[in-house]
Design an enzyme around this catalytic site. Structure first.
Site, short mmCIF file in Angstrom:
data_model
loop_
_atom_site.label_atom_id
_atom_site.label_comp_id
_atom_site.label_asym_id
_atom_site.label_seq_id
_atom_site.Cartn_x
_atom_site.Cartn_y
_atom_site.Cartn_z
N ARG A 24 0.76 -1.32 0.05
CA ARG A 24 -0.14 -0.13 -0.22
C ARG A 24 1.04 1.63 -0.51
O ARG A 24 0.34 2.36 0.64
CB ARG A 24 -1.04 0.14 1.03
CG ARG A 24 -2.10 -1.09 0.92
CD ARG A 24 -2.83 -1.25 -0.04
NE ARG A 24 -4.33 -2.13 0.43
CZ ARG A 24 -4.65 -3.25 -0.19
NH1 ARG A 24 -3.37 -3.44 -0.84
NH2 ARG A 24 -5.58 -3.39 0.26
N SER A 60 -10.89 -0.85 3.17
CA SER A 60 -9.74 -0.69 4.60
C SER A 60 -9.67 0.35 4.47
O SER A 60 -8.67 1.76 3.53
CB SER A 60 -8.36 -1.40 4.30
OG SER A 60 -8.79 -2.67 3.47
N GLU A 98 -5.15 3.95 6.20
CA GLU A 98 -4.79 3.54 4.87
C GLU A 98 -5.57 4.94 3.93
O GLU A 98 -5.01 4.51 2.86
CB GLU A 98 -5.31 2.13 4.43
CG GLU A 98 -4.93 1.80 3.18
CD GLU A 98 -6.06 1.50 2.59
OE1 GLU A 98 -6.69 2.08 1.64
OE2 GLU A 98 -5.89 0.24 1.81
N1 EPU Z 1 -10.44 -10.96 9.71
C1 EPU Z 1 -11.28 -10.47 10.82
N2 EPU Z 1 -12.47 -9.83 11.46
C2 EPU Z 1 -13.10 -8.83 10.97
C3 EPU Z 1 -12.26 -8.75 9.05
C4 EPU Z 1 -10.71 -9.69 9.31
O1 EPU Z 1 -10.99 -11.98 12.15
O2 EPU Z 1 -13.76 -7.97 11.09
C5 EPU Z 1 -10.15 -11.47 9.59
C6 EPU Z 1 -10.46 -12.56 8.28
O3 EPU Z 1 -10.48 -13.54 8.80
C7 EPU Z 1 -9.55 -12.96 7.75
C8 EPU Z 1 -8.32 -11.80 7.96
O4 EPU Z 1 -8.82 -10.57 9.47
O5 EPU Z 1 -8.95 -14.20 7.73
C9 EPU Z 1 -7.81 -11.05 6.70
O6 EPU Z 1 -9.37 -10.60 5.96
P1 EPU Z 1 -9.63 -10.59 4.57
O7 EPU Z 1 -9.31 -11.60 3.66
O8 EPU Z 1 -11.11 -9.55 4.50
O9 EPU Z 1 -8.87 -9.37 4.23
P2 EPU Z 1 -8.01 -8.49 5.03
O10 EPU Z 1 -6.56 -8.09 5.13
O11 EPU Z 1 -9.30 -7.45 6.36
C10 EPU Z 1 -7.12 -7.28 2.98
C11 EPU Z 1 -6.76 -5.30 2.04
C12 EPU Z 1 -8.47 -5.87 1.68
C13 EPU Z 1 -8.70 -7.09 0.18
C14 EPU Z 1 -8.43 -7.68 0.84
C15 EPU Z 1 -8.40 -8.88 0.24
C16 EPU Z 1 -5.52 -4.25 3.35
C17 EPU Z 1 -5.28 -3.34 4.51
N3 EPU Z 1 -6.83 -4.59 3.19
O12 EPU Z 1 -8.25 -7.03 4.13
O13 EPU Z 1 -8.41 -4.74 0.55
O14 EPU Z 1 -9.56 -6.56 -0.38
O15 EPU Z 1 -7.01 -8.23 1.66
O16 EPU Z 1 -7.15 -9.49 -0.04
O17 EPU Z 1 -4.24 -4.33 3.00
C18 EPU Z 1 -8.99 -1.77 1.11
O18 EPU Z 1 -7.56 -2.07 0.59
O19 EPU Z 1 -9.39 -0.98 0.04
C19 EPU Z 1 -9.05 -3.60 1.04
C20 EPU Z 1 -10.11 -3.68 0.85
#
Ligand code: EPU
Length: 337
Positions: free
Chosen positions: A164, A237, A333
């Site tokens: 990012r 995010s 972010e």
């Molecule tokens: N999780 C929780 N609770 C929540 C949300 C997530 O426990 O409320 C846990 C999930 O269970 C999972 C882990 O956190 O094991 C990761 O969650 P997720 O796959 O939803 O991905 P993220 O790390 O929360 C990132 C990106 C997203 C992208 C997703 C999918 C960042 C800041 N965000 O989110 O990007 O779509 O991975 O690859 O890196 C964005 O940048 O706007 C965005 C949506």
């Protein structure tokens, strides 16, 4: 060039807060950038580039010339047996570009389906999702360097991409991106190893997925978990996933055995900020107009007429409580203006 004065930015960003820009103009060509920068220099005003405003938090009147990027066009510039090279205007809608590539059978950006925003904004924070980052397909970026006052063409190395992050984010307000050149694959290797993608393909009984199947699976996952900015103000995010040392990770793991994290080097782990926020009790919490989204705690939503300052204050409370519980500092972010 004569900018419009005192225009509301409410329709131009996805949080939908009612703030004004002192000056505003649309940009449809490279030449219009030169004119706009000239105007800023003559009138001693700063500028602010806006794509589709899906990663912006406006907390006060924007005392600048807002340049709404509307340079369009997708052009094929070269082709080999295995690759195709495309030059894309910064103002193209990102998902429109992804759909165009998927439809043509050119792979590389399908995992980035449905990410809101424009093509020109994509390299700034090196957008990423489902195991892919945009830097992997970028060849060169054409931008106006407002410090050196000249057009530059930067390659992947020059752009210094990180998680990012990029040169364009670090040197905020220096470069105005007008065009991004991509290299896509004609016989793509699909990236379906991300758990959620595998699950959707399995549910749909798809064994040999096409580019379109992968793109559709991602559109499905995103629409389940992330709010549509047209329906509910948000900027995806709100926070980055924080990086911690292996020692800090082990201390946390001893205390919270279900903590979600993955190694990113021999010495560091990335923690899932969504998990930290949820386990600090914020998921689904609503305060006035602002809330922490009930299906993905990493997303802050504006339920109505919330102001940018209210959103900022709400995010500060989340940062504080995650720090109190886990001693981990969350970083925003979104761009706070
Ligand atoms: N999780 C929780 N609770 C929540 C949300 C997530 O426990 O409320 C846990 C999930 O269970 C999972 C882990 O956190 O094991 C990761 O969650 P997720 O796959 O939803 O991905 P993220 O790390 O929360 C990132 C990106 C997203 C992208 C997703 C999918 C960042 C800041 N965000 O989110 O990007 O779509 O991975 O690859 O890196 C964005 O940048 O706007 C965005 C949506």
């Amino acid at each position: 060039m004569t900018p419009t004065k005192n225009i509301s930015l409410k329709p131009f960003h996805s949080f939908g807060c009612d703030v004004n820009a002192t000056y505003f103009t649309t940009i449809k060509s490279s030449h219009e950038i030169e004119l706009a920068i000239d105007w800023c220099k003559k009138n001693d005003k700063p500028f602010l580039v806006l794509g589709s405003g899906t990663n912006m938090l406006f907390t006060k009147q924007v005392e600048a010339l807002v340049l709404k990027m509307e340079i369009k066009g997708i052009q094929k510039t070269n082709e080999t047996a295995s690759e195709v090279y495309l030059s894309v205007g910064a103002g193209e809608n990102w998902h429109h570009f992804v759909s165009y590539c998927v439809h043509k059978g050119w792979g590389g950006v399908e995992n980035l389906s449905l990410i809101p925003g424009t093509v020109g904004a994509a390299p700034i924070q090196n957008i990423g999702a489902y195991g892919v980052e945009v830097k992997e397909t970028i060849e060169t970026i054409t931008a106006y360097d407002t410090i050196a006052n000249k057009w530059v063409s930067l390659n992947k190395l020059d752009s210094d991409f990180g998680y990012r992050n990029s040169l364009f984010k670090r040197e905020k307000n220096r470069f105005i991106i007008t065009k991004v050149d991509f290299c896509l694959q004609k016989q793509p290797k699909l990236r379906t190893d991300y758990g959620a993608i595998r699950e959707v393909l399995h549910q749909k009984k798809i064994q040999n997925p096409s580019l379109e199947d992968v793109s559709n699976a991602i559109v499905f996952i995103r629409t389940q978990k992330l709010p549509d900015p047209k329906m509910l103000g948000n900027a995806g995010s709100f926070f980055k996933n924080p990086t911690v040392s292996i020692n800090q990770f082990e201390l946390l793991k001893n205390k919270y055995e279900n903590i979600m994290a993955f190694p990113i080097s021999d010495t560091e782990y990335k923690l899932a900020a969504g998990w930290l926020i949820e386990h600090s009790g914020w998921k689904g919490v609503k305060k006035g107009n602002i809330g922490c989204y009930e299906k993905q705690a990493l997303v802050i939503v504006n339920y109505g007429n919330g102001t940018g300052q209210e959103i900022l204050d709400f995010s500060a409370e989340i940062i504080q409580s995650v720090f109190q519980k886990f001693e981990v500092v969350l970083e925003r972010e979104v761009n706070v203006i």
